[in-house]
Design an enzyme around this catalytic site. Structure first.
Site, mmCIF file in Angstrom:
data_model
loop_
_atom_site.group_PDB
_atom_site.id
_atom_site.type_symbol
_atom_site.label_atom_id
_atom_site.label_comp_id
_atom_site.label_asym_id
_atom_site.label_seq_id
_atom_site.Cartn_x
_atom_site.Cartn_y
_atom_site.Cartn_z
ATOM 1 N N ARG A 5 -16.567 0.682 -25.186
ATOM 2 C CA ARG A 5 -16.516 -0.726 -24.647
ATOM 3 C C ARG A 5 -14.985 -1.201 -24.428
ATOM 4 N NH1 ARG A 5 -21.201 -1.647 -25.890
ATOM 5 N NH2 ARG A 5 -22.456 -0.317 -27.907
ATOM 6 N N GLU A 43 -7.209 7.807 -5.657
ATOM 7 C CA GLU A 43 -7.294 7.404 -6.372
ATOM 8 C C GLU A 43 -6.447 6.238 -6.869
ATOM 9 O OE1 GLU A 43 -9.121 9.318 -9.426
ATOM 10 O OE2 GLU A 43 -9.928 10.910 -8.686
ATOM 11 N N THR A 77 -13.299 13.534 -0.894
ATOM 12 C CA THR A 77 -13.302 14.807 -1.289
ATOM 13 C C THR A 77 -14.593 15.588 -1.840
ATOM 14 O OG1 THR A 77 -10.714 14.656 -2.379
ATOM 15 C CG2 THR A 77 -12.411 15.844 -3.411
ATOM 16 N N THR A 130 -7.661 0.897 -18.969
ATOM 17 C CA THR A 130 -6.665 0.527 -17.452
ATOM 18 C C THR A 130 -5.905 0.821 -17.076
ATOM 19 O OG1 THR A 130 -8.546 -0.402 -16.623
ATOM 20 C CG2 THR A 130 -6.885 -0.599 -15.109
HETATM 21 C C1 LIG Z 1 -6.256 14.761 -0.080
HETATM 22 C C2 LIG Z 1 -7.139 12.773 -0.622
HETATM 23 C C3 LIG Z 1 -7.882 13.166 -0.567
HETATM 24 C C4 LIG Z 1 -8.557 11.550 -0.718
HETATM 25 N N1 LIG Z 1 -9.891 11.432 -1.850
HETATM 26 C C5 LIG Z 1 -10.560 10.642 -1.437
HETATM 27 C C6 LIG Z 1 -11.860 10.395 -1.446
HETATM 28 O O1 LIG Z 1 -13.260 10.966 -2.351
HETATM 29 N N2 LIG Z 1 -12.689 9.281 -1.491
HETATM 30 C C7 LIG Z 1 -11.834 7.783 -1.854
HETATM 31 O O2 LIG Z 1 -12.440 6.555 -1.975
HETATM 32 N N3 LIG Z 1 -10.656 8.085 -0.594
HETATM 33 C C8 LIG Z 1 -9.869 9.626 -1.255
HETATM 34 N N4 LIG Z 1 -8.786 9.140 -0.661
HETATM 35 C C9 LIG Z 1 -8.154 8.161 -0.341
HETATM 36 C C10 LIG Z 1 -6.548 8.196 -0.924
HETATM 37 O O3 LIG Z 1 -7.803 7.011 -2.085
HETATM 38 C C11 LIG Z 1 -5.978 6.931 -0.028
HETATM 39 O O4 LIG Z 1 -5.333 7.940 0.981
HETATM 40 C C12 LIG Z 1 -5.190 6.372 -0.629
HETATM 41 O O5 LIG Z 1 -5.622 4.964 -2.252
HETATM 42 C C13 LIG Z 1 -3.977 4.723 -0.458
HETATM 43 O O6 LIG Z 1 -4.819 4.354 1.189
HETATM 44 P P1 LIG Z 1 -3.860 4.916 2.181
HETATM 45 O O7 LIG Z 1 -3.395 6.073 2.080
HETATM 46 O O8 LIG Z 1 -4.905 3.917 2.838
HETATM 47 O O9 LIG Z 1 -2.122 4.354 2.230
HETATM 48 P P2 LIG Z 1 -1.702 2.451 2.434
HETATM 49 O O10 LIG Z 1 -3.133 1.869 1.193
HETATM 50 O O11 LIG Z 1 -2.009 2.407 3.245
HETATM 51 O O12 LIG Z 1 -0.964 2.326 1.297
HETATM 52 C C14 LIG Z 1 0.655 3.098 2.810
HETATM 53 C C15 LIG Z 1 1.762 2.719 1.697
HETATM 54 O O13 LIG Z 1 2.355 1.709 1.266
HETATM 55 C C16 LIG Z 1 2.016 0.913 -0.392
HETATM 56 N N5 LIG Z 1 1.440 -0.125 -0.770
HETATM 57 C C17 LIG Z 1 0.474 -0.144 -0.329
HETATM 58 N N6 LIG Z 1 0.119 -1.548 -0.925
HETATM 59 C C18 LIG Z 1 0.835 -1.927 -1.913
HETATM 60 C C19 LIG Z 1 1.270 -2.497 -2.925
HETATM 61 N N7 LIG Z 1 0.579 -3.874 -3.146
HETATM 62 N N8 LIG Z 1 2.413 -2.889 -3.407
HETATM 63 C C20 LIG Z 1 3.750 -1.142 -3.393
HETATM 64 N N9 LIG Z 1 3.303 -0.501 -2.129
HETATM 65 C C21 LIG Z 1 2.207 -0.374 -1.603
HETATM 66 C C22 LIG Z 1 1.297 2.133 -0.811
HETATM 67 O O14 LIG Z 1 1.513 3.214 -2.337
HETATM 68 C C23 LIG Z 1 1.348 3.926 0.258
HETATM 69 O O15 LIG Z 1 3.071 4.350 -0.122
HETATM 70 C C24 LIG Z 1 -8.024 10.717 -0.447
HETATM 71 C C25 LIG Z 1 -7.101 10.510 0.243
HETATM 72 C C26 LIG Z 1 -6.712 11.893 0.719
HETATM 73 C C27 LIG Z 1 -5.218 12.162 1.175
#
Ligand SMILES: Cc1cc2nc3c(=O)[nH]c(=O)nc-3n(C[C@H](O)[C@H](O)[C@H](O)COP(=O)(O)OP(=O)(O)OC[C@H]3O[C@@H](n4cnc5c(N)ncnc54)[C@H](O)[C@@H]3O)c2cc1C
Length: 397
Positions: free
Chosen positions: A313, A367, A160, A317
């Site tokens: 402190r 996030e 972002t 979470t």
């Molecule tokens: C518009 C946009 C802006 C973003 N901005 C930023 C940014 O500024 N900085 C940054 O670092 N990232 C950013 N992101 C990334 C975002 O944080 C990730 O997309 C998010 O954390 C999910 O990761 P993934 O998309 O790889 O999904 P995946 O991890 O591949 O997950 C796929 C599915 O599996 C589920 N899943 C995965 N693991 C588990 C588990 N252990 N238990 C249950 N369900 C699970 C997830 O909930 C999801 O439904 C952005 C994403 C988007 C789309």
């Protein structure tokens, strides 16, 4: 209106953000949604109004006082009522600056924060990689020490503010053999040789927000840009999320409130069967449920923001995760119901309501997805219960 016991300063910040949202953001929201351009003119207005200073400590050009999270929440909510995407130009910079605010040295804070506080420079936070989303420990972007520099190689995706921001807090691996304990956060400035941007994403919602790939190819960054010590990257990232997730939750509350306001307006003007549709109990109860959900989420988000600010402190979470998850799910439901209130017109791009539904979706994803928030909440909940039982058993001995 419920009294959330905001201070005079917090009310002033909220009112200032509300007036910019009403007068500057709302009139252009549909156009930015259509073009996907980055809203630089609005960013300049926010900067002129000094709104980027509300999350930066007073010693470094800000006015956060002891209310950093609450200030950030209030501004994000107000802007999101008018446009969830434009709001992210503000909230994304707060996210990017948080690792410096929370873990940076005095020298790093003096170097980077005043320009972020004045809105002269935007910040961005980079963790996600193609193979490492929810499983953030799987990141591979490497930073290898070479004299008084680190050399970065790797790719971040979906960042972002990518390409628009000038200060990037990047989570890297300084010692991959140690897994998460081998990660670090490094500040990388735009225009550093070896640091380029990939494609800008074409998104479903929050289209005014720029989302881009960051590419590091033998990118040499001064070692003095390392935040904290080597190996503390994941701790810094998790502390950042503790403080930033109430901001995503506030974005969700703002989007939902904006949709609710439009839905009520529409319901009292649209007539069917000779009466306004707001006279039908089936629809009145939908509106009542929407209003209850928005207010419940707002109460949780404000209480969490206050907790984050007043317990520096403690690790907040569980509450940050609850706020983000509850408000994100609420926003998705409320905006979907708002489209329903508009009937077929709600499905049409000519009307403003479908944008709210598209914008809301991201709050369940970034996030940490809401599945990951539930993982964190349940892990802490169950962990505390197990510890409580163990303590009780020990005391009985
Ligand atoms: C518009 C946009 C802006 C973003 N901005 C930023 C940014 O500024 N900085 C940054 O670092 N990232 C950013 N992101 C990334 C975002 O944080 C990730 O997309 C998010 O954390 C999910 O990761 P993934 O998309 O790889 O999904 P995946 O991890 O591949 O997950 C796929 C599915 O599996 C589920 N899943 C995965 N693991 C588990 C588990 N252990 N238990 C249950 N369900 C699970 C997830 O909930 C999801 O439904 C952005 C994403 C988007 C789309």
């Amino acid at each position: 209106m419920l009294d959330y016991f905001l201070t005079d300063e917090q009310c002033a910040i909220r009112d200032l953000a509300r007036s910019i949202a009403d007068n500057e953001v709302r009139p252009v929201a549909a156009e930015y949604d259509r073009t996907g351009e980055f809203p630089w003119p609005i960013v300049r207005k926010l900067a002129e109004a000094d709104l980027f200073s509300v999350f930066v400590d007073d010693a470094y050009g800000g006015v956060a006082g002891d209310s950093r999270t609450m200030n950030m929440v209030l501004v994000t909510e107000e802007l999101s009522k008018a446009c969830g995407g434009i709001a992210l130009a503000f909230a994304g910079s707060a996210l990017g600056a948080l690792p410096i605010i929370l873990g940076g040295s005095d020298e790093q804070k003096r170097r980077f924060l005043p320009a972020v506080a004045s809105g002269q420079r935007l910040a961005a936070f980079a963790l996600t990689e193609p193979q490492a989303g929810s499983d953030a420990a799987g990141i591979r972007t490497a930073a290898v020490r070479d004299g008084d520099h680190y050399v970065l190689n790797g790719t971040k995706i979906w960042i972002t503010g990518g390409g628009e921001a000038e200060v990037y807090t990047v989570v890297v691996m300084t010692n991959p053999a140690k897994g998460p304990r081998g990660s670090s956060v490094i500040i990388v400035e735009k225009d550093t040789p070896g640091f380029t941007f990939g494609k800008k994403e074409d998104k479903m919602g929050i289209r005014a927000s720029a989302t881009r790939e960051l590419i590091f190819e033998d990118c040499r960054v001064p070692a003095e840009n390392l935040i904290g010590r080597e190996g503390t990257g994941f701790i810094t990232a998790m502390r950042t999320f503790d403080a930033s997730r109430p901001g995503v939750a506030a974005q969700a509350v703002g989007i939902a409130q904006g949709a609710l306001d439009l839905a009520v307006d529409y319901a009292i003007t649209r007539r069917q069967f000779g009466s306004p549709v707001s006279s039908f109990q089936g629809l009145r109860f939908v509106l009542a449920d929407m209003a209850m959900r928005v207010e419940a989420a707002r109460a949780l988000v404000y209480a969490t923001a206050r907790y984050v600010d007043s317990n520096p402190r403690e690790r907040p979470t569980i509450y940050s995760a609850m706020s983000k998850c509850f408000a994100g799910d609420m926003a998705m439901q409320v905006t979907t119901d708002a489209v329903q209130v508009f009937g077929g017109y709600g499905y049409m791009r000519d009307y403003p309501i479908e944008k709210y539904m598209r914008d809301a979706k991201i709050t369940q994803i970034y996030e940490g997805t809401n599945q990951i928030q539930r993982e964190e909440i349940s892990k802490i909940l169950i962990g505390e219960h197990v510890a409580g039982h163990a303590r009780a058993a020990h005391e009985r001995l």
